[in-house]
Write an enzyme that holds these catalytic residues in place. Structure first.
Site, PDB file in Angstrom:
ATOM      1  N   GLU A 176       0.828  -1.212   0.000  1.00  0.00           N
ATOM      2  CA  GLU A 176       0.000   0.000   0.000  1.00  0.00           C
ATOM      3  C   GLU A 176       0.863   1.264   0.000  1.00  0.00           C
ATOM      4  OE1 GLU A 176      -3.612   2.256   2.437  1.00  0.00           O
ATOM      5  OE2 GLU A 176      -2.579   0.572   3.365  1.00  0.00           O
ATOM      6  N   LYS A 213      -2.819  -2.081  -2.692  1.00  0.00           N
ATOM      7  CA  LYS A 213      -3.866  -1.194  -2.199  1.00  0.00           C
ATOM      8  C   LYS A 213      -3.424   0.219  -2.534  1.00  0.00           C
ATOM      9  CE  LYS A 213      -6.659   0.063   1.807  1.00  0.00           C
ATOM     10  NZ  LYS A 213      -7.158  -0.349   3.151  1.00  0.00           N
TER      11      LYS A 213
END
Length: 295
Positions: A176, A213
């Site tokens: 992420e 993400k």
């Protein structure tokens, strides 16, 4: 690795709920839920309250595997119990929802336009505990605030170095590298970031699988090359500060990307609501996020 869980995450319809607010973000999450800081006097009491909030979400009939593929947990939540079972076991065995774990220890100070992750000196022991708790995958977050090539390269290198360690432990890492939605050069940062991600994927061992993400992109369908890469199990999007309505609208324009919302998921939920009110509100949120995720 649980093959049934892998298949569900890779091909299932739905989204991944982010229930992983950690020490730094928990007070804000509780405040939005209607529990102010004067209701607890130490971290233990705070984490007990936030576990009750998460437990209420997880046990709700609205939190249904027809819509929710997985849930990301905070370490403290992983070690807590729901109806006599560890949280991850309850999620999978009672709900059919795949458990993930947030493993980062927060962000380092801003440097070169980015915030890399703080050192994770106990990562090996945490991954061992995660495996014992039947966790499927992990999540770790960095932040990009400015379009500075060296900083973005540093973020991606750190993420992939740790992702390889996680994959070697038998877990699926969610990488992420969040691009701040308020960044003045967000689109430029996104282009630099994608180039670095593709470079790292190109030299990744064939058997290593990862997820991403990422911030909802400025350009629609911007992540199509990532979606097509054989290393990539799934690309999920964070809400990043957008309202749920705005996040859903943006997500629906990015085909193949599914949600992994945190604050946008719990928007409008409060401790004072009756169970009926709470479940209705949560059901509306979940169904809206689900519809945006399957466009």
């Amino acid at each position: 690795m649980n093959d049934k869980q892998f298949e569900r995450i890779q091909t299932g319809k739905g989204f991944i709920a982010a229930l992983d607010q950690s020490g730094g973000s928990t007070p804000k999450a509780l405040k939005l839920y209607g529990i102010s800081e004067d209701r607890y006097s130490n971290d233990q009491e705070m984490f007990t309250l936030v576990h009750e909030m998460r437990k209420r979400i997880i046990k709700s009939p609205a939190f249904d595997s027809r819509y929710v593929l997985g849930a990301i947990l905070f370490e403290n939540t992983m070690d807590r119990i729901i109806d006599g079972q560890y949280t991850a076991d309850y999620l999978w065995e009672k709900k059919g929802i795949v458990p993930f774990l947030k493993v980062d220890k927060g962000l380092a100070p801003l440097s070169e336009g980015v915030q890399v992750m703080k050192p994770m000196n106990d990562l090996d022991s945490l991954l061992k505990r995660a495996t014992e708790r039947n966790i499927f995958g992990t999540k770790m977050r960095s932040v990009i605030k400015e379009a500075k090539p060296y900083g973005i390269k540093k973020v991606v290198q750190q993420q992939f170095d740790i992702a390889k360690q996680i994959a070697a432990a038998g877990l699926i890492p969610i990488i992420e590298p969040e691009v701040d939605i308020h960044s003045a050069d967000k689109a430029v940062s996104e282009r630099m970031l994608k180039d670095e991600l593709l470079l790292q994927l190109a030299v990744l061992d064939q058997n290593v699988k990862v997820m991403f993400k990422l911030s909802l992109p400025t350009e629609n369908n911007f992540y199509r090359e990532l979606l097509a890469d054989p290393h990539v199990v799934r690309v999920v999007a964070l809400s990043g500060g957008y309202s749920r309505t705005e996040a859903n609208e943006k997500l629906a324009r990015n085909h193949g990307v599914i949600a992994s919302f945190s604050r946008a998921l719990t928007e409008g939920l409060t401790a004072e609501q009756t169970d009926a009110e709470f479940n209705t509100k949560l059901s509306e949120a979940i169904k809206g996020i689900y519809e945006a995720s399957i466009k």
